[in-house]
Design a protein around this motif. Structure first.
Motif, PDB file in Angstrom:
ATOM      1  N   GLU A 143       0.823  -1.206   0.000  1.00  0.00           N
ATOM      2  CA  GLU A 143       0.000   0.000   0.000  1.00  0.00           C
ATOM      3  C   GLU A 143       0.866   1.270   0.000  1.00  0.00           C
ATOM      4  OE1 GLU A 143      -4.225   0.803   1.998  1.00  0.00           O
ATOM      5  OE2 GLU A 143      -2.596   0.524   3.443  1.00  0.00           O
ATOM      6  N   GLU A 144       1.922   1.289   0.794  1.00  0.00           N
ATOM      7  CA  GLU A 144       2.809   2.456   0.827  1.00  0.00           C
ATOM      8  C   GLU A 144       3.503   2.665  -0.510  1.00  0.00           C
ATOM      9  OE1 GLU A 144       5.413   1.982   4.161  1.00  0.00           O
ATOM     10  OE2 GLU A 144       3.744   2.028   5.590  1.00  0.00           O
ATOM     11  N   TYR A 145       3.917   1.584  -1.151  1.00  0.00           N
ATOM     12  CA  TYR A 145       4.585   1.705  -2.446  1.00  0.00           C
ATOM     13  C   TYR A 145       3.616   2.206  -3.519  1.00  0.00           C
ATOM     14  CZ  TYR A 145       6.975   0.596  -6.761  1.00  0.00           C
ATOM     15  OH  TYR A 145       7.540   0.684  -8.002  1.00  0.00           O
ATOM     16  N   VAL A 146       2.425   1.627  -3.570  1.00  0.00           N
ATOM     17  CA  VAL A 146       1.462   2.005  -4.613  1.00  0.00           C
ATOM     18  C   VAL A 146       1.018   3.460  -4.427  1.00  0.00           C
ATOM     19  CG1 VAL A 146      -0.859   1.550  -5.526  1.00  0.00           C
ATOM     20  CG2 VAL A 146       0.679  -0.346  -5.044  1.00  0.00           C
ATOM     21  N   ALA A 147       0.850   3.909  -3.187  1.00  0.00           N
ATOM     22  CA  ALA A 147       0.391   5.265  -2.911  1.00  0.00           C
ATOM     23  C   ALA A 147       1.482   6.314  -3.074  1.00  0.00           C
ATOM     24  CB  ALA A 147      -0.176   5.339  -1.497  1.00  0.00           C
ATOM     25  N   ALA A 148       2.756   5.918  -3.112  1.00  0.00           N
ATOM     26  CA  ALA A 148       3.865   6.868  -3.173  1.00  0.00           C
ATOM     27  C   ALA A 148       3.860   7.651  -4.479  1.00  0.00           C
ATOM     28  CB  ALA A 148       5.186   6.130  -3.012  1.00  0.00           C
ATOM     29  N   VAL A 149       4.084   8.961  -4.367  1.00  0.00           N
ATOM     30  CA  VAL A 149       4.200   9.824  -5.537  1.00  0.00           C
ATOM     31  C   VAL A 149       5.421  10.692  -5.327  1.00  0.00           C
ATOM     32  CG1 VAL A 149       3.115  11.637  -6.900  1.00  0.00           C
ATOM     33  CG2 VAL A 149       1.708   9.860  -5.853  1.00  0.00           C
ATOM     34  N   PRO A 150       6.409  10.721  -6.182  1.00  0.00           N
ATOM     35  CA  PRO A 150       6.593   9.775  -7.289  1.00  0.00           C
ATOM     36  C   PRO A 150       7.116   8.440  -6.757  1.00  0.00           C
ATOM     37  CG  PRO A 150       8.479  11.223  -7.185  1.00  0.00           C
ATOM     38  CD  PRO A 150       7.522  11.680  -6.109  1.00  0.00           C
ATOM     39  N   ARG A 151       6.898   7.416  -7.562  1.00  0.00           N
ATOM     40  CA  ARG A 151       7.376   6.089  -7.173  1.00  0.00           C
ATOM     41  C   ARG A 151       8.836   5.941  -7.557  1.00  0.00           C
ATOM     42  NH1 ARG A 151       2.987   2.398  -9.505  1.00  0.00           N
ATOM     43  NH2 ARG A 151       1.324   3.219  -8.274  1.00  0.00           N
ATOM     44  N   PRO A 152       9.628   5.422  -6.647  1.00  0.00           N
ATOM     45  CA  PRO A 152      11.051   5.224  -6.968  1.00  0.00           C
ATOM     46  C   PRO A 152      11.235   4.004  -7.866  1.00  0.00           C
ATOM     47  CG  PRO A 152      10.577   4.364  -4.816  1.00  0.00           C
ATOM     48  CD  PRO A 152       9.298   4.990  -5.303  1.00  0.00           C
ATOM     49  N   PRO A 153      12.365   3.941  -8.556  1.00  0.00           N
ATOM     50  CA  PRO A 153      12.628   2.736  -9.360  1.00  0.00           C
ATOM     51  C   PRO A 153      12.901   1.542  -8.451  1.00  0.00           C
ATOM     52  CG  PRO A 153      14.536   4.176  -9.348  1.00  0.00           C
ATOM     53  CD  PRO A 153      13.436   4.917  -8.634  1.00  0.00           C
ATOM     54  N   SER A 154      12.590   0.364  -8.946  1.00  0.00           N
ATOM     55  CA  SER A 154      12.885  -0.855  -8.195  1.00  0.00           C
ATOM     56  C   SER A 154      14.373  -1.136  -8.279  1.00  0.00           C
ATOM     57  CB  SER A 154      12.104  -2.035  -8.763  1.00  0.00           C
ATOM     58  OG  SER A 154      10.733  -1.817  -8.596  1.00  0.00           O
ATOM     59  N   HIS A 155      14.938  -1.673  -7.210  1.00  0.00           N
ATOM     60  CA  HIS A 155      16.363  -1.961  -7.159  1.00  0.00           C
ATOM     61  C   HIS A 155      16.588  -3.459  -7.321  1.00  0.00           C
ATOM     62  CE1 HIS A 155      17.012   2.112  -5.863  1.00  0.00           C
ATOM     63  NE2 HIS A 155      16.063   1.951  -4.967  1.00  0.00           N
ATOM     64  N   GLY A 156      17.032  -3.847  -8.491  1.00  0.00           N
ATOM     65  CA  GLY A 156      17.312  -5.262  -8.732  1.00  0.00           C
ATOM     66  C   GLY A 156      16.042  -6.094  -8.716  1.00  0.00           C
ATOM     67  N   ASN A 157      16.182  -7.334  -8.299  1.00  0.00           N
ATOM     68  CA  ASN A 157      15.041  -8.241  -8.283  1.00  0.00           C
ATOM     69  C   ASN A 157      14.909  -8.925  -6.930  1.00  0.00           C
ATOM     70  OD1 ASN A 157      12.833  -9.487  -9.425  1.00  0.00           O
ATOM     71  ND2 ASN A 157      14.006 -11.172 -10.274  1.00  0.00           N
ATOM     72  N   ALA A 158      15.428  -8.295  -5.886  1.00  0.00           N
ATOM     73  CA  ALA A 158      15.450  -8.943  -4.584  1.00  0.00           C
ATOM     74  C   ALA A 158      14.504  -8.318  -3.570  1.00  0.00           C
ATOM     75  CB  ALA A 158      16.867  -8.927  -4.022  1.00  0.00           C
ATOM     76  N   THR A 159      13.960  -7.154  -3.862  1.00  0.00           N
ATOM     77  CA  THR A 159      13.097  -6.494  -2.891  1.00  0.00           C
ATOM     78  C   THR A 159      11.637  -6.820  -3.156  1.00  0.00           C
ATOM     79  OG1 THR A 159      12.903  -4.488  -4.217  1.00  0.00           O
ATOM     80  CG2 THR A 159      14.695  -4.565  -2.604  1.00  0.00           C
ATOM     81  N   LEU A 160      10.808  -6.580  -2.163  1.00  0.00           N
ATOM     82  CA  LEU A 160       9.375  -6.824  -2.290  1.00  0.00           C
ATOM     83  C   LEU A 160       8.795  -6.014  -3.445  1.00  0.00           C
ATOM     84  CD1 LEU A 160       6.873  -7.068   0.557  1.00  0.00           C
ATOM     85  CD2 LEU A 160       6.404  -5.511  -1.291  1.00  0.00           C
ATOM     86  N   THR A 161       9.149  -4.733  -3.539  1.00  0.00           N
ATOM     87  CA  THR A 161       8.568  -3.886  -4.581  1.00  0.00           C
ATOM     88  C   THR A 161       9.032  -4.277  -5.973  1.00  0.00           C
ATOM     89  OG1 THR A 161      10.290  -2.231  -4.201  1.00  0.00           O
ATOM     90  CG2 THR A 161       8.208  -1.939  -3.049  1.00  0.00           C
ATOM     91  N   SER A 162      10.237  -4.826  -6.105  1.00  0.00           N
ATOM     92  CA  SER A 162      10.711  -5.225  -7.426  1.00  0.00           C
ATOM     93  C   SER A 162       9.960  -6.448  -7.941  1.00  0.00           C
ATOM     94  CB  SER A 162      12.214  -5.519  -7.395  1.00  0.00           C
ATOM     95  OG  SER A 162      12.481  -6.682  -6.637  1.00  0.00           O
ATOM     96  N   ARG A 163       9.369  -7.228  -7.034  1.00  0.00           N
ATOM     97  CA  ARG A 163       8.658  -8.452  -7.406  1.00  0.00           C
ATOM     98  C   ARG A 163       7.170  -8.226  -7.659  1.00  0.00           C
ATOM     99  NH1 ARG A 163      11.359 -13.518  -7.470  1.00  0.00           N
ATOM    100  NH2 ARG A 163      13.513 -13.049  -6.996  1.00  0.00           N
TER     101      ARG A 163
END
Length: 195
Positions: A143-163
């Motif tokens: 919810e925090e990631y989706v609501a964030a403005v602007p959204r940051p880029p995902s870092h690699g493929n190891a974080t929750l938001t990158s998946r």
């Protein structure tokens, strides 16, 4: 909307806990580690002993006659615990039995707990997709990631938001995803919400 806080959302998804549907009474149960406990009906079950959800079954070996490699792979909605091997037939006509390996089919997850295989409690439909969360912490992070403005880029493929799936990250779906996340928040049992 709250500003983006990378210390909360750029973390790995913990599979230690999940809210699942009780297989006995369909109430909200909690899985901690490999143990599923339902306070509504008193069910206590070790999740590691049987997987109730979709599985990928594979078998492989060599033909005893010609030595050709034999393979079997198929997804099943569930797997009976009694099946241990499978007959594989070679192009030369020889049939031989080979052990079957069964593992959870997490890659096609549509709201299934990856440890127990039970249906997740926090699950709803959004724009033809299944939106789910394991528990309150997972829901908070998404919810925090989706609501964030602007959204940051995902870092690699190891974080929750990158998946997260692309449809959740898409700006055009932000409103609908936030509404779906609100529906999931309403499903949280008492004591699971943020202070």
């Amino acid at each position: 909307m709250e500003p983006y806080r990378p210390e909360r959302t750029d973390r790995r998804l913990s599979l230690h806990t999940a809210l699942v549907r009780c297989p006995r009474c369909d109430a909200c149960a909690r899985r901690t580690g490999h143990r599923v406990v339902c306070t509504a009906c008193g069910l206590v079950r070790e999740a590691g002993r049987s997987f109730a959800g979709p599985v990928l079954a594979t078998a492989s070996g060599r033909c005893p006659t010609c030595g050709r490699a034999l393979r079997y792979a198929a997804e099943h909605a569930a797997w009976p615990g009694t099946v241990r091997d499978r007959e594989l037939r070679c192009g030369c006509g020889t049939a031989s039995r080979h052990p079957v390996a069964v593992r959870p089919s997490w890659r096609r997850n549509q709201g299934t707990d990856p440890v127990s295989g039970l249906s997740l409690w926090l699950c709803t439909g959004v724009r033809g997709h299944v939106l789910w969360a394991l528990d309150a912490d997972h829901l908070d992070a998404v919810e925090e990631y989706v609501a964030a403005v602007p959204r940051p880029p995902s870092h690699g493929n190891a974080t929750l938001t990158s998946r997260l799936p692309v449809w959740i990250k898409s700006a055009k779906n932000r409103r609908d995803v936030l509404i779906g996340l609100g529906r999931l928040r309403d499903l949280l049992p008492a004591g699971s919400t943020r202070p």
